[in-house]
Design an enzyme around this catalytic site. Structure first.
Site, PDB file in Angstrom:
ATOM      1  NE  ARG A 103       3.788 -36.000  59.467  1.00  0.00           N
ATOM      2  CZ  ARG A 103       2.770 -36.287  59.322  1.00  0.00           C
ATOM      3  NH1 ARG A 103       2.799 -37.274  58.086  1.00  0.00           N
ATOM      4  NH2 ARG A 103       2.385 -36.157  60.369  1.00  0.00           N
TER       5      ARG A 103
ATOM      6  CG  ASP B 196      -5.467 -41.900  58.863  1.00  0.00           C
ATOM      7  OD1 ASP B 196      -6.070 -40.500  60.272  1.00  0.00           O
ATOM      8  OD2 ASP B 196      -4.775 -40.537  58.340  1.00  0.00           O
TER       9      ASP B 196
ATOM     10  N   GLY C 131       3.429 -39.093  61.721  1.00  0.00           N
ATOM     11  CA  GLY C 131       2.025 -38.459  62.865  1.00  0.00           C
ATOM     12  C   GLY C 131       2.530 -39.409  63.445  1.00  0.00           C
TER      13      GLY C 131
ATOM     14  CG  ASP D 290       3.449 -43.484  51.609  1.00  0.00           C
ATOM     15  OD1 ASP D 290       3.402 -44.040  51.098  1.00  0.00           O
ATOM     16  OD2 ASP D 290       3.575 -42.108  50.841  1.00  0.00           O
TER      17      ASP D 290
ATOM     18  CE  LYS E 168       2.200 -43.890  62.271  1.00  0.00           C
ATOM     19  NZ  LYS E 168       2.937 -42.573  61.399  1.00  0.00           N
ATOM     20  CB  THR E 169      -1.994 -44.780  60.583  1.00  0.00           C
ATOM     21  OG1 THR E 169      -2.759 -43.695  59.727  1.00  0.00           O
ATOM     22  CG2 THR E 169      -2.685 -45.751  59.405  1.00  0.00           C
TER      23      THR E 169
END
Lengths: 545, 545
Positions: free
Chosen positions: B142, B202, B78, B173, B199-200
C-alpha cells in the site's frame, strides 16, 4: 430462481445399483448389540434391541408392487445441505415401489408431528426443491418428543393419519427420539414404523457399524474450505495478518479437521487432542505463540489458524472452573462482582485457571452472564479468547514481533448451501433406502449407505438398528440410553494425516485452495471423475480399512 | 495444489478477436478531456492530458515482430481476484509481439519498484498462478510514490533496469500515481511508458468513458452472494433469525447493491441513497424497524439485511459529530470521559445525533479511541450499530416481537478467490492490452475492455487516458488532481432494479441462491452459455445503454 438453481433442479442424483430399479433383495445379517450397556438398553428398548443388520442387494427380478403407503417425514434440528433430496429420494422410491403412496411432510419439525400440522408432498411441490439447499420445503424445529403428553400427541397423529411409517431426519438426539417413537408405536399397537436418517454437518453421528458420514458434512466443509482457501491466499498475498477462523462444531472437531486437511493451515486445533492431552488454556496459548513467533522469526507475520467452536469446553480446567463458579461461588454472591474479588475467593488451582484467562475476557464473562446468573462458556468468542491469550504470552516473553489478527466465524454460511454432487446423491439414496425399509415394515433402523469413497453406483445400501448406536449416559441426573456421539478418532488416519504434516504446515506456506464446489462432472488431471469425491476425512478412513 | 487448482491451471482464458493473433490495428479517436477541472489538470499533467481514446481493432495482417522489451509490473493495494491473470496476459502477449521480452515483477507493491526488488517472471513460474486467486506471485503493498525522493527512486529503478514500460495494477489512487509516474518519466527523458490496469473489488473505478467494471468485482460479489444466498435459505428454514451482513466497500456501495440484486434480501441499504436523502441514523433505524415489524406482523421473525461497510460514514450527521468530537471537543478534554459528560458539552444539534447512537456503542466509541485520541468511525461494527438502533426503536414503540440477530462480515473471503470465468478472461485481456499499448510506446493510459455483457470474443479492446478519469479534489488541504471515485448511480438501472423490487422483497421471501461459482462452460435452461456472465449490475447497465 437463479440460473444456478434452475440448472441444478434438473440434475438427476445417482443411486447405487440396488436402488436403481424396482428389484432388490433384503438380507438380514447378524444381530447388532448396542455399543455398550446392552442389557440396560434392551430393557428400555425390548422390541428394537439386538436386531440384525440389513443389506439391500441388487436383484434382476422385479419386486412386486406394494399397496399404497402413507408415510410421514420430519426435519429435526439444524439445517444440513441435502435435506430436500432425502424428501425427494423418499418420495420417488415410494412412488416406484408402492404407487399412489402419500407422503406427509410435518411442518416445523417434531412439533408439526405432535400438532398434526402437515402438508401433502407432491411431485410438483418437490420439483422446486430438488438438489436445493435449506430445509424450507417443510421447515425444521428443535422440539423434542419427551413427555408422556408428547408421545400421546405423536401417536395420535400417527393413528389419525393412519401412518404406515415415519422418517425422522436428524442428529444423534433426534435419532434416539426416533427409536423411542419406534418402541412406543409398537407398544401401542400402531402400525407406524420409524426410520432415522443421519443428518448433521458436525459428523458426530458416524459409526464404524455402518455410518461412514452424516449428510451435510461434505458440502458444508467444502463451503468453509472454499473460504479458508481464499483467506490462505489473502494471508500469503498481504503478508501482514493472521486470520483466526472459528468453525461450527461444538461437541466434536470433525469440521475443523476436514477443513484443515483441505487447506493446510499453519495451526489447526483439535478439541479431542487437547482433551486427551489434558492441556491447559495456557498450554494452548503457548503452542500457538510458538508457531507465531517461529514464523515471525522467518519473516512471516501472517498465517491461518483454524479453531473448533467448542474448543474452550474441551480444555478440562475450564469446565472445572465454570462449574465451580456457576454452582458454588456465584449463586450466593453479595455485592459487586469483579475479577479481582472472584479470584480471591477461588481455590488455589481454580484461581490459576481463572487468571490464565485473558483479563478482558475474564471481565466480559462476569458481566455478560445469562438470565440465571450463569457464566456461559459457549458465549465466549473462542478466537478472541485465544488471540488474547497469545498476546499475553508474547508480552510475557517480551517478544518483539508484528502480530495482527483478523477474526472469522463460519457456520451458518454452510448449513443451507446447495448440496454438493456427493451430498445430492447421498441424501437421495438415504431417502430411497428409507422407502425400501418402510415398504418392508422395518422399524427402529437407521437408513445407511456405505462404500462412499467410491462412485455412487458402487455404494452399498442397507440399515442398522438405532439401538446399535446407543450407550448409557447421564442426562439430567438420570442414566439414559442415547446414541453415542463420535468424536475425532485420535488413532484414525484423518487425524494422523494432520499430525504427520502439521509441523511442515506450521512453518512453510503449504496452503491449498479447494475452490468453489463444482457441480458439473469433471475429470482431474489423471482422468478421474472428481465431482462425487467426498471429504478427505472419508477418503482417508476408507484407505485405513 | 488442490485438484481444483490443478484443473483450473489448464484453463485457457478467452480473448477478444483483436487480441487473439498478432495482427491488430491501433486507432486513435477524439481527445478525451478530464471529467472536470480540465485546465488545472492540464497544468499538472501537460504531457498526458487531452490525449485521444485508443481502440485496438482486429486485423488480418500480421503485425511485424518487435524488438524485445523490458517491462515491469506491480500490484498496488488490496487483493482482487484475477490479478495473476493480468500478469499472464501481459507476459503471453509480450512474448507474442516482442519475443524474448523480459517481464520484471516488482515485489511487494510500489516499494518493490522504489527499492528495485524484483524477480524475472518466466513462463514456468507463472504457470503455477494461471487462473489462480491471490497476489502472492509477486505480492502487493500500500505504499505510495509520493515524495520527490520516492519519484527519484522509481526513476532510478526504471533507468537501471532500462524499463521500456511499467504496468501498475491498482485502484483509483494507484492509477493516479501511475499517471504521475508517466509524466515524471517523460520529464526526466526516460523511455519508460506507464499503463494502468483497473483493479478493485469495490468497483468505484468505473467510468462511462470506457471502464465498465474493475476486475475482481465479479468474483468477489459472486463469493459473497453464494454465502448470502445460503444465509437466505438458513433464515427461511430456521424462521427465527435475522442475518445482518456487512459487506466490504467503504467508499461506495456497489458490492452491496450487486449482492442485493443477486440474492433479493429483505433490506438492502445503499450508502449513496442515504447520503442523497440526507437521512439521519434514527431514520435508518426506523426504516429497518418498519420492515422488521411488518414481517413480524406477518409471522416472519426472520430476514436478511445487507449493509455496506461504509454506511455510518454516509450518514451526514455522523461525520459532523465525529468531526466536532475529534477536532473540537476531545483534544482539550480534562478528566474522565463519559457519554453523559460529552453529551452535555455538545451543541444542541450534535447532542441529538450523539444521543441517537445506541448507548452501548456510544460508550464503546469513547473508550476505544485510536492512539491520537480520535474516535474512528471505521472501527464501529456497523451491523451492531444498526441492530442496537433497531432494538431502541422497537423499545420506544413498545412493539412486542421476537427479534433475534446474527452478524456476519464478508470481505477478506472474496479478495483472493480464484477468478470467475469472467474475471479470468477479463484480467488476461487487460494484461494483453497493456502489452499492446507498451509495444506501441503509449503512456499514461488505462487498459480497457468494453462490451463486457457479451461473450469474451465480442469484447472490445482499447485504452483511455488516465487524466480523462480525473478531477480536482481537496487532499490534505491542497487542490489535487485525482481519479474520481464512482459511486452507485442513483439514476442508473442497477439501483432502479432494487428500488422497483425492494418493497416486494421486504415483505415476501423472494430469496435467490446464486450458488458457488461454476467454472466449466454450461448452458442455462434457454441454452445460453452462462459461465462468462458477469454481474447483474453490468448486465443492467448494458441494457440501459
Amino acid at each position: 430462481m437463479s440460473t444456478f438453481e434452475l440448472y441444478r433442479r434438473q440434475y438427476n442424483p445417482l443411486l447405487p445399483a440396488s436402488l436403481q430399479g424396482t428389484g432388490y433383495t433384503l438380507k438380514k445379517g447378524e444381530p447388532m448389540a448396542p455399543v455398550a450397556d446392552g442389557e440396560e438398553i434392551a430393557k428400555q428398548f425390548p422390541m428394537t434391541t439386538n436386531l440384525p443388520a440389513i443389506s439391500i442387494e441388487p436383484s434382476t427380478e422385479q419386486s412386486k408392487l406394494l399397496e399404497p403407503l402413507t408415510i410421514g417425514v420430519i426435519f429435526s434440528g439444524g439445517q444440513a445441505p441435502g435435506g430436500h433430496n432425502v424428501l425427494c429420494g423418499l418420495y420417488d422410491k415410494l412412488q416406484q415401489l408402492a404407487p399412489n403412496s402419500k407422503l406427509l411432510g410435518f411442518l416445523g419439525g417434531p412439533k408439526g408431528l405432535m400438532d398434526n400440522k402437515h402438508m401433502i408432498l407432491t411431485k410438483e411441490y418437490l420439483a422446486t426443491f430438488r438438489n436445493m439447499g435449506g430445509f424450507h420445503a417443510i421447515g425444521s424445529g428443535r422440539d423434542k418428543i419427551a413427555s408422556t403428553k408428547d408421545f400421546d400427541a405423536a401417536a395420535n397423529t400417527a393413528a389419525v393419519e393412519k401412518l404406515d411409517g415415519l422418517v425422522i431426519i436428524g442428529g444423534d438426539d433426534s435419532n434416539t427420539n426416533a427409536c423411542l417413537l419406534a418402541e412406543d408405536f409398537i407398544k401401542r399397537g400402531l402400525k407406524t414404523r420409524v426410520i432415522g436418517v443421519p443428518k448433521t454437518i458436525d459428523r458426530d453421528l458416524i459409526s464404524k457399524r455402518g455410518i461412514e458420514t452424516s449428510f451435510g458434512f461434505d458440502t458444508s466443509c467444502k463451503v468453509y474450505s472454499e473460504l479458508i482457501g481464499n483467506l490462505c491466499y489473502d494471508a500469503l498475498s498481504a503478508k501482514k495478518y493472521w486470520h483466526f477462523i472459528r468453525l461450527m462444531g461444538r461437541s466434536a472437531s470433525h469440521i475443523t479437521l476436514e477443513c484443515g486437511l483441505q487447506t493446510h493451515p499453519n495451526i489447526c486445533l483439535i478439541g479431542e487432542e487437547i482433551l486427551a492431552k489434558n492441556m491447559t488454556s495456557k498450554q494452548v496459548f503457548e503452542y500457538m505463540a510458538d508457531i507465531i513467533a517461529q514464523r515471525a522469526a522467518n519473516g512471516k507475520n501472517y498465517g491461518i489458524c483454524l479453531i473448533p467452536e467448542g474448543l474452550i469446553e474441551f480444555i478440562p480446567e475450564n469446565n472445572k472452573l465454570f462449574d465451580y463458579l456457576n454452582n458454588k461461588l456465584l449463586p450466593g454472591w453479595q455485592g459487586e462482582i469483579t475479577a479481582e474479588l472472584v479470584a480471591q475467593k477461588l481455590p488455589a488451582d481454580l484461581k490459576v485457571t481463572f487468571e490464565s484467562i485473558p483479563p478482558t475476557i475474564r471481565t466480559q464473562l462476569l458481566l455478560d452472564r445469562d438470565p440465571h446468573g450463569n457464566i456461559a462458556i459457549s458465549q465466549i468468542e473462542t478466537e478472541k479468547f485465544l488471540v488474547s491469550g497469545v498476546q499475553q504470552v508474547i508480552k510475557e516473553r517480551e517478544l518483539k514481533l508484528k502480530f495482527s489478527a483478523l477474526y472469522h466465524f463460519f457456520g451458518y454460511e454452510g448449513r443451507c448451501a446447495a448440496p454438493s454432487a456427493f451430498d445430492s446423491s447421498y441424501c437421495y439414496g438415504l431417502g430411497s433406502v428409507a422407502a425400501v425399509l418402510l415398504g418392508n415394515g422395518i422399524t427402529g433402523y437407521m437408513s445407511c449407505l456405505k462404500n462412499l469413497s467410491e462412485q455412487p453406483d458402487k455404494w452399498i445400501a442397507g440399515a442398522i438398528p438405532l439401538t446399535s448406536l446407543m450407550n448409557i449416559e447421564m442426562r439430567h441426573g438420570a442414566r439414559t440410553a442415547v446414541i453415542q456421539k463420535q468424536m475425532v478418532d485420535l488413532a484414525g488416519r484423518p487425524f494422523g494425516f494432520l499430525v504427520v504434516n502439521r509441523e511442515k504446515w506450521a512453518e512453510q506456506d503449504c496452503y491449498q485452495q479447494p475452490g468453489p464446489i463444482q457441480l458439473i462432472e469433471c475429470q482431474d488431471v489423471e482422468g478421474r471423475n472428481v465431482v462425487y469425491q467426498s471429504s478427505v476425512t472419508l477418503l482417508e478412513e476408507a484407505r485405513g480399512l
